[in-house]
Design a protein around this motif. Structure first.
Motif, PDB file in Angstrom:
ATOM      1  N   UNK A  81       0.795  -1.056  -0.118  1.00  0.00           N
ATOM      2  CA  UNK A  81      -0.098   0.012  -0.017  1.00  0.00           C
ATOM      3  C   UNK A  81       1.114   1.125  -0.093  1.00  0.00           C
ATOM      4  N   UNK A  82       0.228   2.300  -0.009  1.00  0.00           N
ATOM      5  CA  UNK A  82       0.930   3.547   0.019  1.00  0.00           C
ATOM      6  C   UNK A  82       0.577   4.645   0.957  1.00  0.00           C
ATOM      7  N   UNK A  83       1.372   5.183   1.574  1.00  0.00           N
ATOM      8  CA  UNK A  83       1.215   6.077   2.681  1.00  0.00           C
ATOM      9  C   UNK A  83       1.812   7.614   2.016  1.00  0.00           C
ATOM     10  N   UNK A  84       1.292   8.453   2.172  1.00  0.00           N
ATOM     11  CA  UNK A  84       1.722   9.889   1.733  1.00  0.00           C
ATOM     12  C   UNK A  84       1.268  10.907   2.386  1.00  0.00           C
ATOM     13  N   UNK A  85       2.574  11.850   2.832  1.00  0.00           N
ATOM     14  CA  UNK A  85       2.588  13.030   3.532  1.00  0.00           C
ATOM     15  C   UNK A  85       3.094  14.095   3.146  1.00  0.00           C
ATOM     16  N   UNK A 105       0.049  13.942   7.446  1.00  0.00           N
ATOM     17  CA  UNK A 105      -0.259  12.897   6.698  1.00  0.00           C
ATOM     18  C   UNK A 105      -1.610  13.618   5.915  1.00  0.00           C
ATOM     19  N   UNK A 106      -1.510  12.824   4.632  1.00  0.00           N
ATOM     20  CA  UNK A 106      -2.532  13.357   3.509  1.00  0.00           C
ATOM     21  C   UNK A 106      -3.158  11.924   3.120  1.00  0.00           C
ATOM     22  N   UNK A 107      -4.469  11.969   3.337  1.00  0.00           N
ATOM     23  CA  UNK A 107      -5.286  10.994   2.437  1.00  0.00           C
ATOM     24  C   UNK A 107      -4.997  10.817   1.120  1.00  0.00           C
ATOM     25  N   UNK A 108      -5.062   9.519   0.776  1.00  0.00           N
ATOM     26  CA  UNK A 108      -4.628   9.134  -0.809  1.00  0.00           C
ATOM     27  C   UNK A 108      -5.146   7.867  -1.097  1.00  0.00           C
ATOM     28  N   UNK A 109      -5.123   7.581  -2.282  1.00  0.00           N
ATOM     29  CA  UNK A 109      -5.575   6.269  -2.860  1.00  0.00           C
ATOM     30  C   UNK A 109      -4.944   5.730  -4.036  1.00  0.00           C
ATOM     31  N   UNK A 110      -4.583   4.514  -4.081  1.00  0.00           N
ATOM     32  CA  UNK A 110      -3.780   4.045  -5.024  1.00  0.00           C
ATOM     33  C   UNK A 110      -4.745   3.161  -5.993  1.00  0.00           C
ATOM     34  N   UNK A 111      -4.528   3.449  -7.220  1.00  0.00           N
ATOM     35  CA  UNK A 111      -5.144   2.727  -8.278  1.00  0.00           C
ATOM     36  C   UNK A 111      -4.017   1.796  -9.315  1.00  0.00           C
ATOM     37  N   UNK A 112      -4.386   0.597  -9.203  1.00  0.00           N
ATOM     38  CA  UNK A 112      -3.394  -0.205  -9.817  1.00  0.00           C
ATOM     39  C   UNK A 112      -4.510  -1.038 -10.939  1.00  0.00           C
ATOM     40  N   UNK A 113      -4.084  -0.739 -12.316  1.00  0.00           N
ATOM     41  CA  UNK A 113      -4.776  -1.467 -13.275  1.00  0.00           C
ATOM     42  C   UNK A 113      -3.849  -2.490 -14.112  1.00  0.00           C
ATOM     43  N   UNK A 114      -4.406  -3.598 -14.473  1.00  0.00           N
ATOM     44  CA  UNK A 114      -3.522  -4.268 -15.310  1.00  0.00           C
ATOM     45  C   UNK A 114      -2.915  -3.666 -16.311  1.00  0.00           C
TER      46      UNK A 114
END
Length: 435
Positions: free
Chosen positions: A76-80, A89-98
């Motif tokens: 996962x990824x943590x962002x700050x 700390x900054x809320x974030x969202x990771x998108x992984x597409x094939x």
């Protein structure tokens, strides 16, 4: 001096060092371990600089390619953000597409002045148990419903919807957005109105298609020359920053004895976790599905269309464009954006529609109904029509992209606010990554 045994790496035989040599060797080994650890740490952390560019930003959507983190399935990824020595700390969202690079999304919160740069660090961590998401996709087996904090944003209908009883079944279809909501829950779209049964909320068909030497109409489906049908849902995603889906659609022509798919389409929809309204993106990816080209012929309406709630007439709604034109002046003009605001049960609500500058024939011509529409009722219809004044040839083997951003809001819209939203969409902040 005391002798300390070491072993040769290749032969395995003992090597004799005196204590001074051993100290030097141990120092070297310790330094090597530190260096390797630093390299490992660097591989799991990247610096991201966000440059606002020439525009002021307020709560702007940003994204970065985080391939440099060397992510695994368990990652996962943590962002700050770093402001001086302060780490936030900054809320974030990771998108992984094939087959695609992993992308990290977040909101550039607050006001960021023109020319200002902000510094962030993204770090690879182990996945944690998923908590409740602010942005969600729900599937009721007929439609996907996007929600923000439990409030409905829009509904994508993938199941076939029949027309009203007694109406020709050819007016039924699937693959459209309705309802689209205001933040207070007002429904701002309409489908199957009596004056135009083929109108479906927010939808994207083409009116004059030349294929294999013959003309077809996939917009006026009552003509029975063709239609558009929803296909599979490729994926859905929920999270703290956005909720969305990727959905397939097929464009059919009707010939004697058969129905034939001549074009595939993919919709990528993302709704963002922003204050001040419901902000969502609409991407249409078009590509011919046979060995023949698809020629979208010049015609006064086609493409991304919106039919407003039947509660809105010339008496209680207004339109305005980026070029300063009002309702009676808009049809046939070009614009970067157009908004419509009308009376609702909670006061005033509206939609701002933005076209991307890389769209075909941008800034795109607009097709709207003026105040004399439908026998003087002045019902509201808006259409970004890239083929209103020129043809568009779609060649086999190629893919064509149209992008729009929509803001659903309460109250009134202003030109200044609309310009700010469009600038964020058309000219996003510059992202610089240091691995």
């Amino acid at each position: 001096m005391k002798q300390i045994p070491w072993c040769h790496a290749r032969t395995g035989r003992p090597i004799i060092f005196n204590s001074g040599q051993a100290y030097t060797m141990r120092t070297f080994i310790f330094s090597l371990i530190i260096a390797l650890a630093a390299n490992t740490y660097a591989a799991g952390k990247i610096k991201i600089t966000v440059q606002a560019g020439p525009y002021e930003r307020v709560d702007c959507v940003v994204s970065a390619d985080v391939s440099g983190l060397q992510l695994k399935e368990s990652s996962a990824v943590e962002l700050y953000e770093m402001t001086g020595k302060q780490k936030t700390p900054v809320p974030c969202q990771l998108l992984t597409e094939k087959g695609k690079a992993p992308v990290l999304y977040w909101i550039l919160e607050g006001k960021t002045g023109a020319g200002v740069a902000r510094t962030f660090f993204a770090e690879k961590i182990k996945k944690k148990p998923a908590g409740a998401s602010a942005m969600k996709v729900e599937d009721n087996k007929k439609a996907l419903i996007l929600k923000k904090d439990g409030k409905k944003i829009l509904q994508y209908n993938y199941a076939h919807v029949e027309p009203p009883k007694g109406i020709d079944p050819s007016y039924g279809r699937s693959g459209f957005i309705h309802p689209a909501y205001s933040p207070e829950g007002n429904i701002l779209t309409a489908i199957q109105p009596k004056d135009h049964y083929h109108h479906y909320g927010i939808w994207n068909p083409w009116t004059k298609i030349l294929y294999d030497g013959k003309m077809y109409d996939l917009w006026n489906i009552g003509e029975k020359q063709g239609t558009v049908r929803a296909k599979e849902i490729e994926n859905t995603c929920s999270g703290d920053i956005f909720a969305g889906y990727t959905a397939g659609l097929d464009h059919f022509i009707f010939t004697p004895g058969e129905e034939k798919v001549i074009m595939h389409e993919w919709w990528n929809i993302k709704a963002w976790n922003l204050s001040g309204g419901f902000l969502w993106d609409f991407e249409s990816h078009l590509h011919p599905s046979t060995s023949l080209p698809v020629l979208l012929k010049e015609y006064r309406y086609a493409g991304f269309g919106y039919r407003a709630t039947e509660d809105w007439t010339k008496e209680n709604c207004e339109m305005f464009t980026s070029e300063g034109k009002t309702r009676q002046q808009i049809d046939g003009s070009t614009a970067r954006w157009i908004y419509i605001t009308g009376a609702t049960k909670t006061g005033r609500s509206g939609l701002l529609f933005m076209g991307h500058p890389e769209n075909y024939n941008a800034p795109e011509p607009l097709r709207i109904w003026d105040e004399n529409a439908n026998g003087g009722r002045g019902d509201a219809f808006i259409n970004f029509a890239p083929t209103k004044n020129k043809d568009w040839e779609l060649k086999p083997g190629n893919q064509y992209l149209l992008r729009y951003r929509i803001l659903s809001y309460e109250g009134e819209m202003t030109k200044e606010k609309a310009d700010r939203y469009w600038n964020d969409f058309a000219h996003p902040p510059v992202i610089i990554i240091d691995n």
